[in-house]
Write a protein that holds these residues in place. Structure first.
Motif, short mmCIF file in Angstrom:
data_model
loop_
_atom_site.label_atom_id
_atom_site.label_comp_id
_atom_site.label_asym_id
_atom_site.label_seq_id
_atom_site.Cartn_x
_atom_site.Cartn_y
_atom_site.Cartn_z
N SER A 200 0.81 -1.00 0.02
CA SER A 200 -0.09 -0.04 0.00
C SER A 200 0.79 1.39 -0.04
N PHE A 201 2.08 1.24 0.48
CA PHE A 201 2.99 2.33 0.36
C PHE A 201 4.24 2.10 -0.89
N VAL A 202 4.47 0.87 -1.07
CA VAL A 202 5.68 0.69 -1.97
C VAL A 202 5.42 0.91 -3.42
N ALA A 203 4.03 0.07 -3.77
CA ALA A 203 3.59 -0.36 -4.98
C ALA A 203 3.29 1.03 -5.59
N PRO A 204 3.23 1.22 -7.21
CA PRO A 204 2.98 2.52 -7.73
C PRO A 204 1.36 2.57 -7.96
N VAL A 205 0.65 2.62 -6.90
CA VAL A 205 -0.56 2.67 -6.93
C VAL A 205 -1.63 3.92 -6.43
N GLY A 206 -2.82 4.04 -6.72
CA GLY A 206 -3.42 5.39 -6.29
C GLY A 206 -3.51 5.52 -4.94
N TYR A 207 -4.21 6.70 -4.36
CA TYR A 207 -4.23 6.96 -2.92
C TYR A 207 -5.81 6.56 -2.55
N SER A 208 -5.70 6.41 -1.41
CA SER A 208 -7.02 5.67 -0.75
C SER A 208 -8.20 6.83 -0.98
N THR A 209 -9.37 6.36 -1.28
CA THR A 209 -10.48 7.25 -1.45
C THR A 209 -10.97 8.26 -0.54
N LEU A 287 4.79 11.27 14.82
CA LEU A 287 3.91 10.03 14.48
C LEU A 287 4.69 8.81 15.16
N LYS A 288 4.04 8.06 15.57
CA LYS A 288 4.91 6.64 16.04
C LYS A 288 5.23 5.92 15.10
N LYS A 289 6.37 4.95 15.51
CA LYS A 289 6.79 4.17 14.40
C LYS A 289 5.47 3.10 13.65
N HIS A 290 4.52 2.83 14.51
CA HIS A 290 3.84 1.93 13.96
C HIS A 290 2.62 2.62 12.94
N ASN A 291 2.74 3.73 12.89
CA ASN A 291 1.86 4.54 11.97
C ASN A 291 2.31 4.42 10.58
N GLN A 292 1.83 3.78 9.80
CA GLN A 292 2.37 3.67 8.44
C GLN A 292 2.68 4.87 7.62
N MET A 293 1.63 5.93 7.74
CA MET A 293 1.87 7.18 7.03
C MET A 293 2.99 8.10 7.50
N ARG A 294 3.80 7.57 8.53
CA ARG A 294 4.78 8.43 9.12
C ARG A 294 5.83 8.56 8.06
N GLY A 295 6.37 9.98 7.97
CA GLY A 295 7.49 10.36 7.30
C GLY A 295 7.39 10.78 6.04
N ILE A 296 8.24 11.25 5.41
CA ILE A 296 8.28 11.85 3.90
C ILE A 296 8.85 10.78 3.20
N ARG A 297 8.01 9.92 2.45
CA ARG A 297 8.69 8.83 1.49
C ARG A 297 9.18 9.29 0.11
N LEU A 298 10.27 8.43 -0.25
CA LEU A 298 10.87 8.90 -1.52
C LEU A 298 10.45 7.86 -2.54
N ILE A 305 11.18 4.09 -3.00
CA ILE A 305 12.71 3.81 -2.84
C ILE A 305 13.04 3.57 -1.55
N GLY A 306 13.66 2.34 -0.97
CA GLY A 306 14.00 2.33 0.36
C GLY A 306 12.69 2.11 1.29
N SER A 307 12.92 2.22 2.57
CA SER A 307 11.77 2.35 3.65
C SER A 307 11.08 3.96 3.81
N ASP A 308 10.37 3.83 4.87
CA ASP A 308 9.79 5.04 5.11
C ASP A 308 10.82 6.21 5.72
N ASP A 309 12.09 5.54 6.14
CA ASP A 309 13.08 6.82 6.50
C ASP A 309 14.21 6.85 5.68
N SER A 310 13.80 6.61 4.21
CA SER A 310 15.11 6.78 3.52
C SER A 310 15.58 8.28 3.28
#
Length: 532
Positions: A200-209, A287-298, A305-310
């Motif tokens: 849901s965060f790695v693949a080239p998919v659309g945003y949640s509705t 935001l705590k670690k378990h929150n998947q939205m956390r961080g500015i993703r690359l 590219i990489g993980s949520d902390d790249s």
């Protein structure tokens, strides 16, 4: 005479178990290959824009995984050459998502048997490549422990077989990867929820509705001439989307995205290197670690590219990254993902990319989350004074009396609230002046939104007063510490209004003279609520 180059068996280990730290990366590798072929199928008129599909099927009972697309497939005449090659690809760097010709081997490290099946349109055969992954690993172990000596060709000849099967589905075209008997140490590959969360965060998919800012993000991408590439990816029939939501939890409570802002990064010649969107919130806390939205993703070509902390290393403060929700889309073709796809190869483009992002992160974004922390702290002081005042008022209404300690506590809280109100008024005035004069940047826009969000949040809060259950007996006069003035929220309450207030005891006497006891009690209680 020049010596021949020797390629050892360990190259197979590097391409399989030694390539990735996270086994789930294999899903990304196979999906990006499928997306490249979907692009070709669309360009060639084989599929329309929205017909491309990548389907994943996970069976946790027999520990098997299948990834299949309906793109071009591979023609039977080149099937063996295409899949048997190592490090050889016809893809174009900077245009295609994969380009090294090694990704399809990645599944060998995680299962007993790896099978590739494909068919091109108009052909009457399915082409199949079956890899005995377990035996391949065994032969590599024997080689490394010096129990036997093998060449790469010998290992592949012993473990890889090609077959063709007749089919009547002439018009069908597809490519399928199957992993059978996933190894016990990699059960995460068969965990349906883990795989869905990962993709849901790695693949080239659309945003949640439910993420109402998705259209705003798409519009900005189109304005800069870089539309976001999105593909139809499903897992066990469920359509995968990026799990961004407006609301989230921080270390200091609930928060929500009220808007999104953007930043374009350009080189000295004005060429777009990357662009960024990030959510505007009250920046209540990290935001705590378990929150998947956390961080500015690359992302590049909408693949993470990489993980949520790249991009964590580009923030001077470790906490900086964790205040934000957003994505950086790398655009420059010279930003080349490394073989692990966890960052970019080092070159001039990467250095410029890091310089521009680091400057924005540690100037604008740093000021934003620090301003948010400062503003939230001041609002908290105002709320604290209101809460203490309500507690004392409730105590008095039930016939009790405030202790000296409580009175002193309220006095300190009201002083802090007064100072906080004045400081907030200054911040508001300074920000609005810059906005009105059109002399603002990202920071001023976001600070304005933080103040607005705090005002709206507190306007929706219910009254904090707990109604007394005992019969109300009005005191002769409220203690001096319990001033009848309202704790002001910005903009500050006018002094003139405070001067017009009558003492509570006088009001109670008047009401009791003109109304029966139950009605008088109800009116007095309502007045207290309004004052507090």
């Amino acid at each position: 005479m020049q010596d021949n180059v020797i390629i050892g068996v360990n190259i197979l280990e590097i391409l399989t178990t030694g390539m990735y730290r996270d086994s789930r990366v294999i899903f990304r590798e196979y999906i990006q290959n499928s997306c490249d072929q979907i692009d070709i199928a669309v360009r060639n008129g084989l599929l329309t824009e929205n017909e491309g599909q990548v389907e994943l099927w996970i069976n946790d009972i027999n520990r098997s995984v299948c990834i299949e697309d309906n793109a071009t497939g591979i023609s039977a005449s080149v099937f063996r050459k295409t899949l048997y090659s190592i490090g050889e690809s016809s893809k174009t760097l900077g245009e295609d998502k994969g380009f090294r010709g090694i990704g399809h081997w990645c599944g060998l490290g995680y299962c007993k048997t790896l099978v590739f099946t494909s068919k091109a349109e108009g052909e009457n055969v399915d082409s199949v490549m079956t890899c005995n992954a377990e035996k391949m690993r065994q032969m590599m172990d024997e080689h490394n422990s010096h129990k036997a000596h093998y060449t790469v060709d010998e290992v592949l000849a012993e473990t890889v077989k090609f077959t063709q099967n007749k089919t009547k589905a002439i018009d069908k075209h597809y490519f399928k990867v199957e992993l059978f008997e996933i190894r016990d140490v990699h059960t995460e590959l068969c965990s349906l929820q883990q795989v869905k969360d990962y993709l849901s965060f790695v693949a080239p998919v659309g945003y949640s509705t439910v993420f109402r800012f998705r259209s705003t993000i798409h519009k900005h991408a189109e304005v800069v001439g870089q539309p976001i590439q999105e593909y139809n990816v499903s897992v066990n029939g469920e359509h995968i989307l990026k799990k961004y939501t407006p609301s989230f939890t921080t270390s200091k409570g609930e928060d929500s995205i009220t808007d999104v802002d953007f930043k374009d990064f350009r080189d000295d010649d004005g060429n777009l290197i990357a662009w960024l969107w990030f959510g505007i919130s009250r920046f209540q806390g990290v935001l705590k670690k378990h929150n998947q939205m956390r961080g500015i993703r690359l992302r590049t070509q909408n693949i993470q590219i990489g993980s949520d902390d790249s991009l964590q290393k580009l923030f001077k403060e470790d906490r900086g990254q964790n205040y934000f929700i957003g994505e950086v889309f790398a655009i420059a073709k010279d930003l080349i993902p490394n073989s692990q796809r966890d960052y970019f190869n080092e070159n001039k483009a990467r250095l410029e990319f890091e310089r521009l992002l680091s400057s924005f992160f540690n100037e604008d974004l740093s000021r934003i989350y620090k301003a948010g922390s400062n503003i939230n702290s001041k609002y908290d002081k105002i709320e604290k004074a209101k809460q203490i005042k309500a507690e004392i008022s409730t105590l008095l209404a039930s016939g009790g009396d405030a202790s000296n300690e409580q009175k002193a506590k309220l006095k300190r809280a009201e002083r802090d609230a007064h100072n906080a109100t004045q400081e907030l008024a200054k911040i508001r005035e300074k920000t609005e002046a810059k906005l009105d004069a059109n002399e603002f940047g990202t920071v001023e826009v976001v600070v304005s939104e933080i103040i607005k969000a705090n005002d709206e949040k507190r306007a929706k809060q219910p009254k904090q007063v707990t109604l007394p259950k005992t019969t109300y007996t009005p005191p002769k006069a409220l203690p001096k510490a319990v001033s009848t003035s309202i704790v002001a929220e910005p903009p500050a309450t006018s002094r003139k209004k405070e001067e017009k207030l009558v003492s509570m005891s006088e009001i109670c006497k008047i009401i009791k003279r003109i109304a029966d006891a139950p009605t008088a009690q109800a009116i007095i209680t309502r007045i207290e609520e309004e004052l507090l």
